[in-house]
Design a protein around this motif. Structure first.
Motif, mmCIF file in Angstrom:
data_model
loop_
_atom_site.group_PDB
_atom_site.id
_atom_site.type_symbol
_atom_site.label_atom_id
_atom_site.label_comp_id
_atom_site.label_asym_id
_atom_site.label_seq_id
_atom_site.Cartn_x
_atom_site.Cartn_y
_atom_site.Cartn_z
ATOM 1 N N LEU A 41 -0.577 -3.519 2.642
ATOM 2 C CA LEU A 41 -1.977 -3.520 3.050
ATOM 3 C C LEU A 41 -2.344 -2.264 3.836
ATOM 4 C CD1 LEU A 41 -2.370 -7.259 4.137
ATOM 5 C CD2 LEU A 41 -3.271 -6.178 2.072
ATOM 6 N N VAL A 42 -1.388 -1.747 4.618
ATOM 7 C CA VAL A 42 -1.668 -0.584 5.458
ATOM 8 C C VAL A 42 -1.517 0.726 4.681
ATOM 9 C CG1 VAL A 42 -0.892 0.728 7.482
ATOM 10 C CG2 VAL A 42 -1.024 -1.775 7.580
ATOM 11 N N LEU A 43 -0.460 0.837 3.893
ATOM 12 C CA LEU A 43 -0.201 2.072 3.163
ATOM 13 C C LEU A 43 -1.170 2.217 1.992
ATOM 14 C CD1 LEU A 43 3.705 1.914 2.995
ATOM 15 C CD2 LEU A 43 2.335 3.465 4.413
ATOM 16 N N PRO A 44 -1.514 3.464 1.641
ATOM 17 C CA PRO A 44 -2.370 3.655 0.462
ATOM 18 C C PRO A 44 -1.594 3.331 -0.812
ATOM 19 C CG PRO A 44 -1.596 5.774 1.286
ATOM 20 C CD PRO A 44 -1.170 4.738 2.292
ATOM 21 N N ASP A 45 -2.214 2.603 -1.707
ATOM 22 C CA ASP A 45 -1.578 2.275 -2.987
ATOM 23 C C ASP A 45 -1.840 3.437 -3.943
ATOM 24 O OD1 ASP A 45 -0.477 1.192 -5.214
ATOM 25 O OD2 ASP A 45 -1.835 -0.517 -5.368
ATOM 26 N N LEU A 46 -1.022 4.470 -3.844
ATOM 27 C CA LEU A 46 -1.238 5.684 -4.628
ATOM 28 C C LEU A 46 -0.929 5.494 -6.108
ATOM 29 C CD1 LEU A 46 0.176 8.362 -2.157
ATOM 30 C CD2 LEU A 46 -2.190 7.662 -2.509
ATOM 31 N N ALA A 47 -0.190 4.438 -6.441
ATOM 32 C CA ALA A 47 0.093 4.161 -7.854
ATOM 33 C C ALA A 47 -1.204 3.905 -8.627
ATOM 34 C CB ALA A 47 1.039 2.971 -7.977
ATOM 35 N N ARG A 48 -2.226 3.415 -7.934
ATOM 36 C CA ARG A 48 -3.521 3.188 -8.576
ATOM 37 C C ARG A 48 -4.150 4.484 -9.065
ATOM 38 N NH1 ARG A 48 -7.381 -1.055 -5.402
ATOM 39 N NH2 ARG A 48 -5.946 -2.804 -5.169
ATOM 40 N N LEU A 49 -3.812 5.573 -8.387
ATOM 41 C CA LEU A 49 -4.459 6.852 -8.662
ATOM 42 C C LEU A 49 -3.566 7.800 -9.449
ATOM 43 C CD1 LEU A 49 -5.898 7.358 -5.058
ATOM 44 C CD2 LEU A 49 -6.946 6.145 -6.985
ATOM 45 N N ASP A 50 -2.346 7.371 -9.740
ATOM 46 C CA ASP A 50 -1.398 8.206 -10.476
ATOM 47 C C ASP A 50 -1.384 7.756 -11.934
ATOM 48 O OD1 ASP A 50 0.627 9.747 -11.428
ATOM 49 O OD2 ASP A 50 2.101 9.170 -9.920
ATOM 50 N N LEU A 51 -2.144 8.462 -12.764
ATOM 51 C CA LEU A 51 -2.309 8.046 -14.159
ATOM 52 C C LEU A 51 -1.669 9.011 -15.149
ATOM 53 C CD1 LEU A 51 -6.048 6.868 -14.090
ATOM 54 C CD2 LEU A 51 -3.987 5.520 -13.689
ATOM 55 N N LYS A 52 -0.774 9.872 -14.667
ATOM 56 C CA LYS A 52 -0.205 10.859 -15.587
ATOM 57 C C LYS A 52 0.649 10.213 -16.679
ATOM 58 C CE LYS A 52 3.531 12.243 -12.372
ATOM 59 N NZ LYS A 52 3.053 11.477 -11.177
ATOM 60 N N LEU A 92 5.205 9.278 -0.263
ATOM 61 C CA LEU A 92 6.316 8.619 -0.946
ATOM 62 C C LEU A 92 6.217 7.103 -0.839
ATOM 63 C CD1 LEU A 92 9.264 10.963 0.126
ATOM 64 C CD2 LEU A 92 8.172 10.823 -2.116
ATOM 65 N N MET A 93 5.902 6.616 0.362
ATOM 66 C CA MET A 93 5.788 5.163 0.534
ATOM 67 C C MET A 93 4.575 4.618 -0.216
ATOM 68 S SD MET A 93 7.013 4.378 4.450
ATOM 69 C CE MET A 93 5.873 5.528 5.242
ATOM 70 N N GLY A 94 3.518 5.417 -0.278
ATOM 71 C CA GLY A 94 2.336 4.993 -1.024
ATOM 72 C C GLY A 94 2.608 4.872 -2.512
ATOM 73 N N GLN A 95 3.454 5.757 -3.019
ATOM 74 C CA GLN A 95 3.831 5.669 -4.430
ATOM 75 C C GLN A 95 4.688 4.438 -4.706
ATOM 76 O OE1 GLN A 95 2.806 7.358 -6.907
ATOM 77 N NE2 GLN A 95 2.132 9.365 -6.235
ATOM 78 N N LEU A 96 5.426 3.997 -3.680
ATOM 79 C CA LEU A 96 6.356 2.866 -3.854
ATOM 80 C C LEU A 96 5.860 1.584 -3.211
ATOM 81 C CD1 LEU A 96 9.658 4.807 -3.011
ATOM 82 C CD2 LEU A 96 8.792 4.253 -5.285
ATOM 83 N N SER A 97 4.601 1.567 -2.763
ATOM 84 C CA SER A 97 4.111 0.403 -2.012
ATOM 85 C C SER A 97 4.183 -0.884 -2.834
ATOM 86 C CB SER A 97 2.686 0.651 -1.524
ATOM 87 O OG SER A 97 1.814 0.893 -2.618
ATOM 88 N N ARG A 98 3.910 -0.819 -4.117
ATOM 89 C CA ARG A 98 3.998 -2.020 -4.959
ATOM 90 C C ARG A 98 5.451 -2.476 -5.116
ATOM 91 N NH1 ARG A 98 -0.365 -1.019 -9.905
ATOM 92 N NH2 ARG A 98 -2.187 -0.680 -8.574
ATOM 93 N N LYS A 125 9.625 -9.976 -2.214
ATOM 94 C CA LYS A 125 9.684 -11.258 -2.918
ATOM 95 C C LYS A 125 11.104 -11.566 -3.395
ATOM 96 C CE LYS A 125 4.886 -11.219 -4.459
ATOM 97 N NZ LYS A 125 3.957 -11.161 -5.627
ATOM 98 N N LEU A 126 11.800 -10.520 -3.856
ATOM 99 C CA LEU A 126 13.176 -10.717 -4.324
ATOM 100 C C LEU A 126 14.119 -11.102 -3.182
ATOM 101 C CD1 LEU A 126 13.543 -7.740 -6.850
ATOM 102 C CD2 LEU A 126 13.327 -10.172 -7.385
ATOM 103 N N ALA A 127 13.804 -10.636 -1.963
ATOM 104 C CA ALA A 127 14.652 -10.948 -0.809
ATOM 105 C C ALA A 127 14.605 -12.429 -0.451
ATOM 106 C CB ALA A 127 14.234 -10.106 0.382
ATOM 107 N N LYS A 128 13.500 -13.101 -0.825
ATOM 108 C CA LYS A 128 13.329 -14.528 -0.546
ATOM 109 C C LYS A 128 13.496 -14.850 0.939
ATOM 110 C CE LYS A 128 14.755 -15.946 -5.172
ATOM 111 N NZ LYS A 128 15.689 -16.762 -5.993
ATOM 112 N N ASN A 129 13.009 -13.907 1.745
ATOM 113 C CA ASN A 129 13.036 -14.058 3.192
ATOM 114 C C ASN A 129 11.599 -13.928 3.694
ATOM 115 O OD1 ASN A 129 13.120 -13.348 6.036
ATOM 116 N ND2 ASN A 129 15.320 -13.096 5.789
ATOM 117 N N PRO A 130 11.057 -14.983 4.318
ATOM 118 C CA PRO A 130 9.650 -14.941 4.750
ATOM 119 C C PRO A 130 9.326 -13.758 5.666
ATOM 120 C CG PRO A 130 10.503 -17.172 4.897
ATOM 121 C CD PRO A 130 11.679 -16.289 4.599
#
Length: 266
Positions: A214-225, A185-191, A198-203
């Motif tokens: 960087l740690v979680l897999p970016d599964l959105a790259r592989l979800d092309l349905k 689930l987190m990998g699907q939402l990592s982006r 960025k929207l939080a504007k808190n460093p």
């Protein structure tokens, strides 16, 4: 040189033997009955959708066929993958395997290859069924886009299988299942996490979200349905980059799993 080649050949042979045993074991568990369920579900949807959505039923059937394929594959990858090593540990059969001339890395890789082979058969069969049913109901689709989507679904499931095996190495089956679903689930939402930071504007928050990305897999790259359904498949260079990302991440996870497994005392 000759000894090195023989050693590599022996290692590969042991890995393939473990993978073959896993493949046969999973097939005997009637996992592939899901293929029949998938076919029945799509045929039923094809009959019912015209009564529910008279103008968009063809588009919905295409979306449903791709989404159901992904869901069923995920269930197999998580529930079977988490138990591949954990089951051997709980049943104490791991003692027999470790006593043989099989390294723990070979054991992990063999388990992964075996389940990945099952997932490859599952995805290929479901893709063929989807194409037949979509053709039968005269749903417009791009064969190239669906085949690309299915190929990347396999890469995603193979990566999730590696994560599931990794958690199964050092936790109980239940916790491994929960952790793997959480990573999915987190990998699907990592982006989205990066965007949120960025929207939080808190460093501090932005650093945390960047770290998670960087740690979680970016599964959105592989979800092309969705891209397959709307004819928005990325360019070839993006596809190659994403495929390499999946392979490298899978190898990294399997390496970590092997290292953790090698530290366990039995």
């Amino acid at each position: 040189m000759t000894q090195h080649v023989v050693s590599v050949g022996s290692t590969l042979g042991r890995v393939v033997t473990i993978a073959t045993n896993v493949f046969r074991e999973v097939i005997r568990d009637r996992i592939l009955y899901l293929i029949g369920f998938y076919a029945l579900a799509l045929m039923l949807a094809g009959r019912l959708l015209p009564e529910i959505a008279a103008t968009t039923e063809k588009k919905i059937l295409l979306d449903l066929s791709l989404a159901t394929m992904s869901m069923l594959g995920l269930v197999i990858a998580v529930f079977v993958g988490t138990g591949l090593v954990n089951k051997e540990i709980e049943k104490r059969t791991v003692f027999v395997l470790i006593a043989k001339p099989v390294s723990r890395a070979e054991f992990i890789i063999g388990k992964h290859w075996g389940l990945s082979a099952v997932l490859a058969v599952l995805v290929a069969a479901m893709t063929a069924i989807a194409l037949l049913i979509l053709s039968f109901y005269q749903v417009p689709f791009s064969l190239r886009d669906i085949l690309i989507s299915s190929s990347f679904l396999f890469l995603q499931l193979s990566l999730i299988t590696a994560v599931a095996i990794g958690f199964g190495v050092f936790t109980s089956s239940l916790l491994a299942i929960l952790f793997t679903f959480a990573i999915y689930l987190m990998g699907q939402l990592s982006r989205d996490l990066v965007t949120l930071g960025k929207l939080a504007k808190n460093p501090s928050i932005e650093s945390v979200t960047q770290g998670l990305y960087l740690v979680l897999p970016d599964l959105a790259r592989l979800d092309l349905k969705n891209q397959a359904a709307y004819h928005l498949i990325p360019s070839s260079d993006v596809l190659v980059s994403n495929a390499l990302y999946a392979l490298i991440y899978t190898i990294l996870v399997l390496t970590i799993a092997s290292l953790i497994f090698s530290t366990r005392e039995f």
